[in-house]
Design an enzyme around this catalytic site. Structure first.
Site, PDB file in Angstrom:
ATOM      1  N   HIS A   1       1.110   1.406  -5.740  1.00  0.00           N
ATOM      2  CA  HIS A   1      -0.230   0.801  -5.803  1.00  0.00           C
ATOM      3  C   HIS A   1      -1.258   1.855  -6.227  1.00  0.00           C
ATOM      4  CE1 HIS A   1      -3.970  -1.175  -4.731  1.00  0.00           C
ATOM      5  NE2 HIS A   1      -4.231  -0.244  -3.825  1.00  0.00           N
TER       6      HIS A   1
ATOM      7  N   HIS B   1       0.830  -1.210   0.000  1.00  0.00           N
ATOM      8  CA  HIS B   1       0.000   0.000   0.000  1.00  0.00           C
ATOM      9  C   HIS B   1       0.860   1.254   0.000  1.00  0.00           C
ATOM     10  CE1 HIS B   1      -3.221  -2.852   1.374  1.00  0.00           C
ATOM     11  NE2 HIS B   1      -3.917  -2.105   0.537  1.00  0.00           N
ATOM     12  N   ASN B   2       1.484   1.504  -1.128  1.00  0.00           N
ATOM     13  CA  ASN B   2       2.334   2.680  -1.300  1.00  0.00           C
ATOM     14  C   ASN B   2       1.855   3.442  -2.540  1.00  0.00           C
ATOM     15  OD1 ASN B   2       3.347   1.119  -3.496  1.00  0.00           O
ATOM     16  ND2 ASN B   2       4.802   0.141  -2.098  1.00  0.00           N
ATOM     17  N   SER B   3       2.614   4.443  -2.949  1.00  0.00           N
ATOM     18  CA  SER B   3       2.153   5.264  -4.079  1.00  0.00           C
ATOM     19  C   SER B   3       2.203   4.497  -5.400  1.00  0.00           C
ATOM     20  CB  SER B   3       2.979   6.552  -4.180  1.00  0.00           C
ATOM     21  OG  SER B   3       4.296   6.281  -4.594  1.00  0.00           O
TER      22      SER B   3
ATOM     23  N   ASP C   1      -8.981  -1.396  -8.007  1.00  0.00           N
ATOM     24  CA  ASP C   1      -8.254  -1.559  -6.752  1.00  0.00           C
ATOM     25  C   ASP C   1      -7.662  -2.949  -6.598  1.00  0.00           C
ATOM     26  OD1 ASP C   1      -7.274  -0.804  -4.248  1.00  0.00           O
ATOM     27  OD2 ASP C   1      -9.100  -1.455  -3.216  1.00  0.00           O
TER      28      ASP C   1
ATOM     29  N   HIS D   1      -7.116   7.027  -2.897  1.00  0.00           N
ATOM     30  CA  HIS D   1      -7.942   6.026  -2.218  1.00  0.00           C
ATOM     31  C   HIS D   1      -7.240   5.300  -1.085  1.00  0.00           C
ATOM     32  CE1 HIS D   1      -5.771   2.955  -4.507  1.00  0.00           C
ATOM     33  NE2 HIS D   1      -6.343   2.056  -3.746  1.00  0.00           N
ATOM     34  N   ASP D   2      -5.899   5.304  -1.037  1.00  0.00           N
ATOM     35  CA  ASP D   2      -5.176   4.652   0.059  1.00  0.00           C
ATOM     36  C   ASP D   2      -4.159   5.580   0.714  1.00  0.00           C
ATOM     37  OD1 ASP D   2      -6.261   2.120   0.444  1.00  0.00           O
ATOM     38  OD2 ASP D   2      -5.121   1.225  -1.192  1.00  0.00           O
TER      39      ASP D   2
END
Length: 788
Positions: free
Chosen positions: A516, A512-514, A684, A552-553
């Protein structure tokens, strides 16, 4: 009545529903003869707790003030008997009826260490609720007040509310009977006495089986009722009871089990009223409403409005004869009839009412089957398939448990702290100098030339941009979709915004980083370019989708919602253990955007358009939360896939009219919302539909993040949310197979049927086969072992 006081308090708040149990703020009376550090401490503690505080110096003024203000808490100084006797003041206050629900605290001196602790019995005998040992710390006094508020004071509020509820029962015109779990009568109200001809003294303490029964009920009705209420479910229907005089009375009865301490059924509440002609009118109206389908819609609405006007006149004429008790009863039933015929009734309520009506005349076996139907319909998990046992498929169970629940709702002493503050002050130098689209380095520009292809390699862009792919890809995609023009912002503002958002992704996260976020942005743009998607959405929808994918994350900690809830994190507490991360991502995205004019891409938008855009972004970000996964997918299938498929299969008209019918389905506001949710959900989790090498890399990254979470749960002594993700034992192929089987296949089948994505489905089939082969080889890693 035989109810135990403690049991009335326990769970009373749940059963009292929306009734307000307290008034704000709580009032405190301090009875101190002299002002000192202890009285000051309680005064300031009241200020901190936002309680209203009065001070009395003498017994007389204390009683007078209490009778005037009715304080919830009284604190009496018992350290200096030479001024007044604390026990005597307490007795004076307790002698008043107003003190029945008051908590009285005695402030007593500290006992020297060489002396025996004095008994609290004299204080309790005088009427004190508890003792407070002298401590002039404001924090200690504040803690005491807060404990009183959440303990004794709240319990007294519940008892006070219960008294009000029983007063209402005494005045209620419907007959009410409360029996124990063993069906021993514990309470009947005056309306029950009047209806049945008994005095309550003749009933309380008797078992229901001791009372004469009517022989007009069907043989299996009692079995049906008992079967229903023993399961903790409400039963309602028509029942014949026998009065004391011996004659039978037909009643409409509702029996509600009341769950008490220990989760067991402790009482049954029966509400009864005569089943008169007026009540039958309710069923007649329901049948008439069903017949409305035979009229045109306008005729149906006209009839309804006409009936309402007529009934309104009847109600006014009835109300003019207020002394006529039967007329009041008729008005009650008339109101009920109108409620049953209201057009605002929810569809699910109509379904439940139809089933309830069918149960009344059904055999026991059918009634029990319909009970099961009702049980399913009343659950909030209507769209979640039931899993096999954990032993049958531990990978799927753990994966679903970790992704589709908010944890065990158990707070512990452990606090999960983010590795950085998302809202820290970042200088321009920390963000780097924004690079215009035309000045992007050639090596990066060359990679970006392929961004319209599904096979675009985001990992190569990650390496070329030194883990800053989101800013560069965002510039390219946003330019292609005219985002700056739509938002009426400059490219430099957009560049800075992208960099602010990317900086708030955690590069330390394996998944879950940029990168992604950039991958999801790429998939979103790819889907938006598909013909049917593009024809369904307007430019605001497209811009909302691209912005939602980007943020979104943001600030994802690399841990699941379940972990944060179990750890008692600040975010879990802030968002009430519900959609914790998704709520945080959406909220933080707007906080980061509007705090600095230089990166505020919304600053030039018209207010109404901004509100619409903001709502669309929030809705799409929240749609990525997995607890409602099956709800979103099923609604998409039932509202869009199936109707469009039906048009294709049955239409014998020209292609033009065919397209027209499908367009009307796609373009309704409700269905556009479903399309946008489905779009971002598929973007996603599109990793299993990427080319094999990308799929393998993403599988390794998400597995590593889950491994790290399991390691931390074990270190902190937290519940292990996904036990199969133990780095020493986990089979990555099995986890991928479970994920594809449970979440991906059906969703992408539905999305492919709408958007036409044959290339993605080919990759999905190839990747699934790859994981299956590894699993059959008993290989637990990402790749097969090298040949010997």
């Amino acid at each position: 009545m035989l109810l135990q006081g403690s049991e009335m308090v326990s769970g009373a708040e749940d059963r009292l529903g929306p009734m307000r149990l307290s008034h704000e703020p709580i009032q405190v009376l301090l009875v101190f003869a002299k002002e000192d550090s202890q009285s000051d401490a309680f005064w300031w503690a009241c200020e901190r707790a936002a309680f209203r505080c009065n001070i009395a110096r003498t017994p007389e003024s204390a009683l007078e003030c209490f009778l005037d203000k009715h304080h919830e808490i009284v604190i009496i100084d018992g350290r200096h008997p030479r001024y007044f006797e604390a026990e005597a003041i307490c007795r004076m206050i307790r002698a008043t009826k107003l003190s029945e629900h008051t908590v009285i605290l005695a402030v007593m001196p500290q006992t020297p260490s060489d002396q025996e602790e004095p008994s609290v019995l004299p204080l309790l005998s005088a009427g004190f609720s508890r003792r407070y040992l002298e401590n002039s710390s404001v924090s200690a006094c504040y803690n005491e007040l807060i404990q009183l508020e959440h303990g004794e004071v709240r319990a007294q509020f519940k008892l006070r509310a219960c008294n009000a509820v029983f007063t209402a029962l005494e005045q209620c015109q419907e007959a009410v009977e409360i029996s124990s779990e063993d069906h021993v009568i514990q309470y009947v109200n005056p309306a029950f006495e009047k209806m049945m001809g008994y005095h309550r003294g003749e009933l309380i303490g008797k078992e229901l089986t001791e009372l004469p029964r009517s022989d007009k009920n069907s043989a299996d009705l009692l079995d049906t009722i008992n079967t229903c209420i023993k399961k903790g479910k409400e039963w309602q229907g028509i029942y014949f009871s026998r009065r004391k005089s011996g004659d039978s009375i037909q009643q409409y009865v509702k029996i509600t089990p009341v769950v008490g301490q220990g989760g067991k059924i402790r009482h049954f509440v029966s509400i009864k009223r005569p089943y008169s002609d007026n009540h039958r009118q309710v069923h007649k109206l329901s049948k008439e409403e069903k017949c409305c389908g035979e009229h045109s819609q306008s005729e149906c609405n006209s009839l309804r409005h006409k009936d309402r006007r007529k009934e309104s006149v009847d109600v006014r004429s009835i109300s003019s004869h207020s002394s006529d008790a039967p007329s009041l009863q008729n008005r009650r039933y008339s109101s009920m009839a109108r409620i049953h015929s209201m057009t605002i009734e929810a569809p699910i309520t109509k379904v439940i009412n139809i089933i309830n009506a069918a149960q009344e005349s059904s055999p026991v076996t059918v009634a029990e089957a319909l009970d099961r139907v009702l049980e399913i319909l009343r659950t909030t998990e209507l769209y979640s398939p039931q899993l096999a046992s954990k032993e049958d498929d531990p990978h799927t169970n753990d994966l679903v448990g970790g992704l589709m629940s908010d944890g065990l709702r158990r707070l512990s002493g452990n606090e999960y702290i983010f590795s950085k503050s998302a809202l820290q002050n970042m200088s321009q130098s920390q963000l780097g100098v924004p690079v215009p689209l035309n000045d992007i380095p050639p090596s990066i520009a060359e990679l970006l030339n392929e961004e319209e292809q599904w096979e675009f390699n985001i990992l190569e862009l990650e390496a070329a941009t030194h883990k800053r792919p989101l800013s560069y890809l965002g510039l390219k995609i946003f330019s292609a979709f005219g985002v700056c023009e739509f938002l009426n912002c400059s490219e430099s503002t957009l560049r800075l915004w992208l960099q602010v958002i990317e900086t708030n992704y955690h590069s330390s996260n394996s998944y879950h980083n940029s990168t992604h976020a950039a991958d999801v942005l790429h998939a979103t743009a790819y889907f938006l370019r598909k013909e049917r998607v593009k024809a369904s959405l307007d430019q605001l929808d497209e811009v909302a989708a691209l912005l939602a994918a980007t943020v979104h994350d943001v600030d994802h900690p690399g841990r699941t919602n379940s972990f944060l809830c179990n750890a008692g994190s600040e975010l879990a507490i802030l968002y009430n253990d519900t959609a914790v991360l998704e709520s945080h991502h959406a909220a933080l995205a707007f906080q980061l955007t509007v705090r600095d004019s230089k990166c505020n891409i919304f600053k030039n938008m018209e207010r109404t358009q901004f509100r619409t855009l903001r709502q669309a972004i929030i809705d799409m970000v929240l749609a990525t939360e997995m607890t409602r996964h099956f709800e979103h997918v099923n609604k998409f299938v039932n509202s869009i896939n199936k109707p469009m498929s039906a048009i294709e299969e049955t239409s014998s008209n020209s292609e033009g009219s065919d397209c027209e019918g499908q367009a009307s389905i796609r373009n309704s506001p409700e269905n556009r919302l479903l399309i946008k949710r489905m779009l971002i959900k598929c973007a996603d989790v599109a990793n299993p539909c990427r080319p094999l090498e990308l799929c393998i890399e993403w599988a390794g990254r998400i597995s590593e993040e889950y491994f790290a979470q399991t390691d931390e749960e074990k270190r902190q002594g937290l519940p292990v949310v996904m036990p199969v993700f133990d780095r020493n034992t986990c089979s990555i192929p099995k986890s991928q197979i479970s994920f594809i089987d449970y979440f991906i296949t059906d969703m992408f089948d539905a999305w492919d049927a709408f958007a036409s994505l044959p290339g993605l489905m080919e990759h999905l089939a190839e990747n699934y086969k790859y994981w299956k082969n590894l699993d059959e080889m008993k290989c637990k890693s990402l790749r097969p072992p090298p040949p010997p």
